[in-house]
Write a protein that holds these residues in place. Structure first.
Motif, PDB file in Angstrom:
ATOM      1  N   VAL A 485      34.222 -27.431  18.566  1.00 19.21           N
ATOM      2  CA  VAL A 485      35.400 -27.697  19.213  1.00 19.21           C
ATOM      3  C   VAL A 485      35.618 -26.575  20.614  1.00 19.21           C
ATOM      4  O   VAL A 485      35.575 -27.145  21.685  1.00 19.21           O
ATOM      5  CB  VAL A 485      36.746 -27.500  18.379  1.00 19.21           C
ATOM      6  N   THR A 486      35.108 -25.425  20.073  1.00 25.46           N
ATOM      7  CA  THR A 486      35.019 -24.350  21.288  1.00 25.46           C
ATOM      8  C   THR A 486      33.977 -24.612  22.119  1.00 25.46           C
ATOM      9  O   THR A 486      34.246 -24.783  23.583  1.00 25.46           O
ATOM     10  CB  THR A 486      34.921 -22.999  20.784  1.00 25.46           C
ATOM     11  N   GLU A 487      32.851 -25.324  21.728  1.00 21.66           N
ATOM     12  CA  GLU A 487      31.802 -25.533  22.714  1.00 21.66           C
ATOM     13  C   GLU A 487      31.985 -26.797  23.596  1.00 21.66           C
ATOM     14  O   GLU A 487      31.770 -26.809  24.841  1.00 21.66           O
ATOM     15  CB  GLU A 487      30.484 -25.709  21.899  1.00 21.66           C
ATOM     16  N   ALA A 488      32.703 -27.646  23.103  1.00 25.78           N
ATOM     17  CA  ALA A 488      33.134 -28.979  23.734  1.00 25.78           C
ATOM     18  C   ALA A 488      33.935 -28.556  24.756  1.00 25.78           C
ATOM     19  O   ALA A 488      34.170 -29.444  25.628  1.00 25.78           O
ATOM     20  CB  ALA A 488      33.820 -29.894  22.719  1.00 25.78           C
ATOM     21  N   ALA A 489      34.980 -27.499  24.773  1.00 23.91           N
ATOM     22  CA  ALA A 489      35.886 -27.163  25.866  1.00 23.91           C
ATOM     23  C   ALA A 489      34.881 -26.857  27.350  1.00 23.91           C
ATOM     24  O   ALA A 489      35.764 -27.088  28.289  1.00 23.91           O
ATOM     25  CB  ALA A 489      36.487 -26.260  25.520  1.00 23.91           C
ATOM     26  N   LEU A 494      37.720 -35.382  28.057  1.00 24.35           N
ATOM     27  CA  LEU A 494      38.104 -36.453  27.003  1.00 24.35           C
ATOM     28  C   LEU A 494      37.065 -36.094  25.580  1.00 24.35           C
ATOM     29  O   LEU A 494      37.527 -36.499  24.559  1.00 24.35           O
ATOM     30  CB  LEU A 494      37.690 -37.785  27.450  1.00 24.35           C
ATOM     31  N   THR A 495      35.866 -35.947  25.897  1.00 28.72           N
ATOM     32  CA  THR A 495      34.943 -35.372  24.623  1.00 28.72           C
ATOM     33  C   THR A 495      35.528 -34.439  23.871  1.00 28.72           C
ATOM     34  O   THR A 495      35.693 -34.345  22.501  1.00 28.72           O
ATOM     35  CB  THR A 495      33.556 -35.159  25.153  1.00 28.72           C
ATOM     36  N   PHE A 496      36.009 -33.574  24.598  1.00 31.86           N
ATOM     37  CA  PHE A 496      36.683 -32.281  23.827  1.00 31.86           C
ATOM     38  C   PHE A 496      37.902 -32.793  23.074  1.00 31.86           C
ATOM     39  O   PHE A 496      38.071 -32.361  22.150  1.00 31.86           O
ATOM     40  CB  PHE A 496      37.010 -31.213  24.907  1.00 31.86           C
ATOM     41  N   GLY A 497      39.019 -33.718  23.727  1.00 26.34           N
ATOM     42  CA  GLY A 497      39.867 -34.083  23.038  1.00 26.34           C
ATOM     43  C   GLY A 497      39.485 -34.783  21.859  1.00 26.34           C
ATOM     44  O   GLY A 497      40.241 -34.672  20.765  1.00 26.34           O
ATOM     45  N   LEU A 500      38.744 -32.093  19.334  1.00 25.32           N
ATOM     46  CA  LEU A 500      39.937 -31.313  18.967  1.00 25.32           C
ATOM     47  C   LEU A 500      40.855 -32.236  17.864  1.00 25.32           C
ATOM     48  O   LEU A 500      41.127 -31.690  16.908  1.00 25.32           O
ATOM     49  CB  LEU A 500      40.707 -31.149  20.162  1.00 25.32           C
ATOM     50  N   MET A 501      41.019 -33.362  18.196  1.00 28.00           N
ATOM     51  CA  MET A 501      41.843 -34.293  17.286  1.00 28.00           C
ATOM     52  C   MET A 501      41.064 -34.719  15.976  1.00 28.00           C
ATOM     53  O   MET A 501      41.648 -34.785  14.899  1.00 28.00           O
ATOM     54  CB  MET A 501      41.923 -35.606  17.950  1.00 28.00           C
ATOM     55  N   VAL A 517      45.773 -23.192  20.125  1.00 28.90           N
ATOM     56  CA  VAL A 517      44.293 -23.598  20.102  1.00 28.90           C
ATOM     57  C   VAL A 517      43.794 -24.039  21.523  1.00 28.90           C
ATOM     58  O   VAL A 517      42.590 -23.713  21.816  1.00 28.90           O
ATOM     59  CB  VAL A 517      44.119 -24.829  19.024  1.00 28.90           C
ATOM     60  N   LEU A 518      44.486 -24.650  22.213  1.00 31.19           N
ATOM     61  CA  LEU A 518      44.237 -25.058  23.647  1.00 31.19           C
ATOM     62  C   LEU A 518      44.029 -23.691  24.517  1.00 31.19           C
ATOM     63  O   LEU A 518      43.034 -23.882  25.227  1.00 31.19           O
ATOM     64  CB  LEU A 518      45.325 -26.101  24.113  1.00 31.19           C
TER      65      LEU A 518
END
Length: 745
Positions: A485-489, A494-497, A500-501, A517-518
């Motif tokens: 999740v951290t790396e996707a930020a 949208l990929t991060f989202g 995250l979900m 978290v955000l």
């Protein structure tokens, strides 16, 4: 190097568009932004002087800890660590009711509210105190009972109206709607439209009105009841609207059928023919009403709002174009908090409910601290507000805050409140940070501006949202975020989202900690917890906002929130992000009947018993206090406590004790001399101003003064003259009706 930046004013809820010139990293000039779709090139003198807000002499630049009578610098890690340790110890020993958060009150940014409230809830407390609770508890509470949700406050649809009624509102000075002076002048100059002002004094707005009802101070509720009774007597009520849209009319109609209208108007000091004319216009015109603090903080404040809503519904103005409508929003301001729900807290000493969409009234906080109740308040987090100058009874607040086990103040300046704190934490200003506000000020269009930083902050200053994130982390309130999740930020949002979900679905603690978290993912990439939270808000905005966004031209789809976020990044002056459906406005009602509900059991006896004879007796002033102080005059020279440097008002008579010429003569006083104003709360000395705008028998003093700047006090702190116990049943202080006397100093 110099560059003009599009941004917005942060000194009042209108947030008018500004362009600010930055030269060599410093703001130097301000002008209105003609490209801003809401303010359209308008800005008042407050916004044009916002550089004084940005660069105060008492700017905080490092965390401070109290030692003895002074403060010493400490590191962020130490400050956050010690605060968290003390919070945890207090809650463990005394329970969560010992903790309160006083914030979510900023005129320039709302992001911190999500973070502060999230900490409060995670610690088990519900005690949010805010300026909404200070001024609007009655409004929110009555709205909740009559419309079904406290945040569904119907605002004026002034652009589609042919008559506006300004009741207790001086919009020529205090705004409260976009471009207020221009709108009001438009009504005044248009032969097809009418401006009606109901106000005890000849304010700047009353001076341009077509009709001015100079109601006696403290008699607004009596006047509204008389007007409803007059409409009933004449058979002018909108029967079709009442039949289709109202529940309970037959229950309360008898209150008005035998009411002594003539006797009431005599107590109100108003001629029958003038009021009769206004009532006839209300029954035949497409009109809206704009109440303000003259009503909300006036005598019988809760009843004022209740009866005014009945008057509006009897005339059929709610939910229709040109009347009063539930505006479209990105997210609601606050949430519905009904004290009839056993899970909703009351204060332990005063028994006060959260009247203003989840916020408790600041007037009761001193009693909640000074009580001997075992669950009394012991720790308060104050963020970007200054209760020692903004809330009633400074003396009571000083005594109370001195008794706290923990007072933490986050601000941009060493305010009067910060001087009493155990820890003072330095914030970035709104021109050094990402942020935005959700004030619902337009209809049917929905406006939003994602304001971005235009100058760099001092090295150790953080966003309030970042401060709360560090505190939540230290308190152990944030679940461990997996590396994916951290790396996707760092990539596509949208990929991060999705990442995250996916994680949040299997981590039960994630939902309650989502702002943090955000902040620890996107926020660390962007150096802005607030910007990350705003993306999250748009991605999870309620269904009604998504429908309004599609109506405004955004294509529907799962990425709608992200596309609106990008549009806001690309449009620094802000844009219309939604369009409400005017034909479906009353579908927002959430009452059991699906209609506007007239019967509020808690107010029935007061409303039914209100009459001329009892009011004439109740309005007698106490011995020794022959005048009525209106504490908190709105002027173009005050901006709460947000501009501390007196230089912004150089050569202006910004803070005076204003009285009528006849009162000055009777007291042997002259314009410009120093006078002492005394109330049951205390006394203060200031410069006398003799003014034809002031009603005989009354005294006006503005709010937002008494500030300590460079070691000197600037103006009168009017809250030295107000008792926190002089309040209504929901905790709103009655600042517009304070018995007083004036004498030579």
């Amino acid at each position: 190097m110099s560059q003009w930046h599009k941004t917005g004013c942060v000194l009042c809820p209108q947030n008018c568009g500004l362009e600010i010139l930055v030269e060599d990293g410093r703001m130097t000039k301000v002008r209105p932004d003609k490209a801003n779709p809401r303010s359209q090139g308008y800005a008042c003198r407050k916004g044009l002087n916002v550089i004084y807000h940005q660069y105060p002499a008492d700017r905080l630049t490092q965390p401070l800890k109290r030692e003895g009578d002074g403060f010493v610098p400490i590191s962020w890690d130490r400050a956050i660590g010690e605060i968290a340790e003390r919070m945890q110890a207090l809650v463990k020993r005394h329970g969560p009711r010992c903790l309160a958060y006083m914030g979510a009150s900023s005129q320039g940014g709302h992001a911190e509210a999500a973070f502060g409230i999230s900490i409060l809830r995670a610690m088990g407390s519900q005690y949010l105190y805010s300026s909404a609770g200070q001024e609007f508890s009655g409004l929110f509470w009555v709205t909740g009972r009559m419309f079904g949700r406290q945040y569904l406050m119907p605002g004026p649809d002034e652009h589609a109206a042919d008559m506006m009624v300004a009741w207790g509102w001086n919009g020529m000075q205090s705004h409260q709607i976009p471009r207020a002076p221009l709108v009001l002048k438009g009504f005044s100059k248009d032969p097809e439209r009418l401006l009606v002002v109901i106000d005890p004094r000849r304010s700047e707005t009353a001076a341009i009105a077509d009709i001015h009802l100079a109601v006696r101070p403290g008699t607004d509720a009596l006047l509204v009841k008389a007007m409803i009774a007059m409409i009933v007597r004449e058979g002018w009520e909108n029967r079709d609207y009442i039949r289709d849209r109202v529940a309970g009319w037959e229950t309360i109609r008898p209150w008005f059928e035998t009411f002594d209208v003539e006797g009431a108007l005599e107590v109100c000091d108003l001629p029958y023919d003038q009021v009769h004319r206004v009532c006839r216009l209300m029954a035949t015109r497409r009109w809206c009403v704009h109440p303000d603090l003259g009503i909300y903080m006036g005598r019988r404040s809760v009843l004022n709002t209740y009866l005014m809503n009945i008057l509006g519904a009897v005339c059929g103005i709610f939910g229709v174009r040109g009347g009063n409508v539930a505006p479209g929003v990105v997210v609601p301001i606050g949430f519905h908090a009904d004290e009839r729900n056993p899970e909703t807290w009351r204060t332990v000493t005063t028994g006060m409910p959260p009247g203003a969409a989840g916020a408790f009234p600041p007037a009761v906080m001193p009693e909640e601290i000074l009580s001997d109740h075992p669950e009394r308040l012991r720790a308060v987090l104050v963020n970007n507000c200054n209760p020692l100058r903004s809330y009633p009874d400074t003396t009571a607040y000083e005594r109370a805050f001195a008794e706290l086990d923990l007072l933490v103040v986050s601000d941009i300046v060493m305010s009067e409140t910060a001087r009493l704190a155990h820890y003072v934490l330095p914030c970035r200003t709104f021109y050094e940070a990402w942020d935005g506000t959700f004030f619902p000020m337009t209809f049917p269009e929905v406006y939003f501006q994602l304001r971005r930083p235009i100058v760099d902050p001092p090295e150790q200053c953080l966003e309030a949202s970042q401060i709360f994130t560090r505190l939540a982390d230290q308190l152990g309130l944030i679940p461990e975020i997996p590396p994916e999740v951290t790396e996707a930020a760092g990539g596509d949002r949208l990929t991060f989202g999705v990442q995250l979900m996916t994680w949040a679905a299997r981590e039960p603690r994630a939902r309650g900690a989502m702002p943090f978290v955000l902040a620890k993912t996107l926020g660390e990439r962007w150096d802005s917890a607030a910007r990350a939270a705003m993306w999250g808000v748009l991605m999870t905005a309620p269904k009604v906002f998504r429908e309004n966004a599609v109506r405004a031209g955004f294509a529907d789809g799962p990425d709608l929130g992200d596309r609106i976020f990008q549009a806001l990044l690309d449009t620094p002056q802000g844009l219309w992000v939604g369009l409400a459906d005017p034909e479906e406005n009353l579908k927002a009602l959430r009452t059991p009947s699906g209609k506007i509900e007239f019967v509020i059991p808690e107010l029935i006896e007061e409303a039914r018993a209100l009459n001329a004879e009892s009011e004439a007796e109740a309005l007698r002033l106490p011995a020794g206090f022959p005048l009525i102080l209106s504490a908190g005059r709105h002027m173009k020279f005050n901006a709460n406590t947000q501009m501390r440097n007196p230089a912004w008002n150089r050569d202006k008579r910004a803070c005076t004790v204003a009285v009528h010429a006849d009162d000055a003569a009777d007291l042997g006083l002259s314009d410009g001399q120093q006078v002492r104003v005394t109330t049951a709360a205390g006394s203060a000395v200031g410069e006398l101003e003799v003014s034809d705008q002031v009603r005989k028998g009354t005294v006006l003093i503005p709010h937002g003064f008494g500030l300590i700047y460079n070691g000197e006090v600037y103006g009168i702190n009017v809250n030295r003259l107000t008792k926190n116990t002089n309040r209504d049943q929901l905790g709103t202080p009655l600042h517009r009706f304070v018995p007083c006397r004036v004498e030579a100093a």
